[in-house]
Scaffold this active site. Sequence first.
Site, PDB file in Angstrom:
ATOM      1  N   ASP A   1       2.236   1.652   3.370  1.00 21.51           N
ATOM      2  CA  ASP A   1       3.198   0.620   3.797  1.00 21.51           C
ATOM      3  C   ASP A   1       4.583   1.088   3.337  1.00 21.51           C
ATOM      4  O   ASP A   1       5.577   0.925   4.039  1.00 21.51           O
ATOM      5  CB  ASP A   1       2.948  -0.732   3.101  1.00 21.51           C
ATOM      6  CG  ASP A   1       1.659  -1.402   3.527  1.00 21.51           C
ATOM      7  OD1 ASP A   1       1.311  -1.316   4.705  1.00 21.51           O
ATOM      8  OD2 ASP A   1       1.019  -2.034   2.656  1.00 21.51           O
TER       9      ASP A   1
ATOM     10  N   HIS B   1       0.873  -1.171   0.000  1.00 23.80           N
ATOM     11  CA  HIS B   1       0.000   0.000   0.000  1.00 23.80           C
ATOM     12  C   HIS B   1       0.912   1.224   0.000  1.00 23.80           C
ATOM     13  O   HIS B   1       2.064   1.140   0.453  1.00 23.80           O
ATOM     14  CB  HIS B   1      -0.876   0.018   1.255  1.00 23.80           C
ATOM     15  CG  HIS B   1      -1.847  -1.115   1.309  1.00 23.80           C
ATOM     16  ND1 HIS B   1      -1.794  -2.105   2.246  1.00 23.80           N
ATOM     17  CD2 HIS B   1      -2.901  -1.400   0.521  1.00 23.80           C
ATOM     18  CE1 HIS B   1      -2.776  -2.959   2.042  1.00 23.80           C
ATOM     19  NE2 HIS B   1      -3.464  -2.562   0.991  1.00 23.80           N
TER      20      HIS B   1
HETATM   21  C1  XLS Z   1      -9.128  -6.782   1.473  1.00 23.99           C
HETATM   22  C2  XLS Z   1      -8.244  -6.812   0.326  1.00 23.99           C
HETATM   23  C3  XLS Z   1      -6.940  -6.100   0.571  1.00 23.99           C
HETATM   24  C4  XLS Z   1      -6.297  -5.768  -0.738  1.00 23.99           C
HETATM   25  C5  XLS Z   1      -5.146  -4.858  -0.674  1.00 23.99           C
HETATM   26  O1  XLS Z   1     -10.080  -7.491   1.588  1.00 23.99           O
HETATM   27  O2  XLS Z   1      -8.049  -8.123  -0.073  1.00 23.99           O
HETATM   28  O3  XLS Z   1      -6.094  -6.874   1.360  1.00 23.99           O
HETATM   29  O4  XLS Z   1      -5.875  -6.921  -1.388  1.00 23.99           O
HETATM   30  O5  XLS Z   1      -5.510  -3.620  -0.263  1.00 23.99           O
END
Ligand code: XLS
Length: 344
Positions: free
Chosen positions: A53, A50
């Site tokens: 992150d 992210h």
């Molecule tokens: C949440 C999502 C999240 C995304 C990344 O349910 O899977 O983890 O993959 O932001």
Amino acid sequence: MEKYSYRFSFGPWNIHEGADPFGPPVRPSRSLDEKLPLVRQLGFDAIQLHDDDAIPNLDDLSSQQLVQAARDLRRQIEDAGLTTEWIAPRLWEDARTIDGAFTANDPAVRAYASDRARKSIDIAREMDTDLILLWLAREGTYIRESKDGAWATERLIEAVNELLAYDPGIRILIEPKPNEPMDLAYIPTIGHGVALGMFTSDPARVGVLMESAHAVLAGLDPSDEMAFALGLRKLWGVHLNDQNGLKFDQDRSFGSVDLRRAFNQVRVLDEHEYWNVGMVGFDVKTMRTQKAERATAHLRNSLDVFLRLVGVVRSMDRQAVSAAIDGRDYEELDHLVMNALLGG
Ligand code: XLS
Ligand code: MG
């Protein structure tokens, strides 16, 4: 273990503290610095990030500071023997995006969302990835009457168009999910994600990422969701995991609930040489009961199951499978699959 031609990735949130809506963290936090060396040690090749992150205080930095921080992180990631798969704007945690980001009723919130997503592109450029992931977490409603769904669809297309125009070198991956955190999401399935992409200004630069648990929550089969996107050349990312029925998003280790469902996901990816177009990402959470020093075992488990299933897929007797299909003897086909899964 043989990795064939696949490359594997996960994100730092997949090593987590174990908090759930009913209880606090049960394991100490680990910084990205501590997590990075583990990625390679666990047999993975890349990290998914992210925007925050990558750069935790990104909203407080000037664009020059942002670029410098991204460059520093890229060096650190390369030093750990890794690459970055994609950057995702985390649009769902800010107080402003409580009722949506790109589809918020408030224009000031929509402007913030676009601005924040552009920062992800700035980071991605420095991190040497052309992929931006959009998990459209709060693009939906708690009650349907609060928003206009058709208008929201237009806003999503407009938001993606703005990002495509901001950098002609990027590609966008849409990760559908039917619910959670919102009650009902606007882009619940792979079909919705692909359709959205086709109506943007540059459909060739918009694809999808399929997450197994999200498909199950939508009442669909993950391997069919992937096959649909593979047939359209739109599957550019996956979040493999598992999910025990229609309940909260569990992000269980790949294959741990339904091994045959996992087998079919691996089969579809392998038969269509997915390694040529994307990485195998896992979006898995360890159980809350897991002790801190063993809190990466779910990643090891998921990778191990994936690779062993590639072995199973490739060891199937092709002739016997074809003969069963040609003869419409699906009981025999069923037996061939079960036999392979049980160790032949
Ligand atoms: C949440 C999502 C999240 C995304 C990344 O349910 O899977 O983890 O993959 O932001
Ligand atoms: Mg995911």
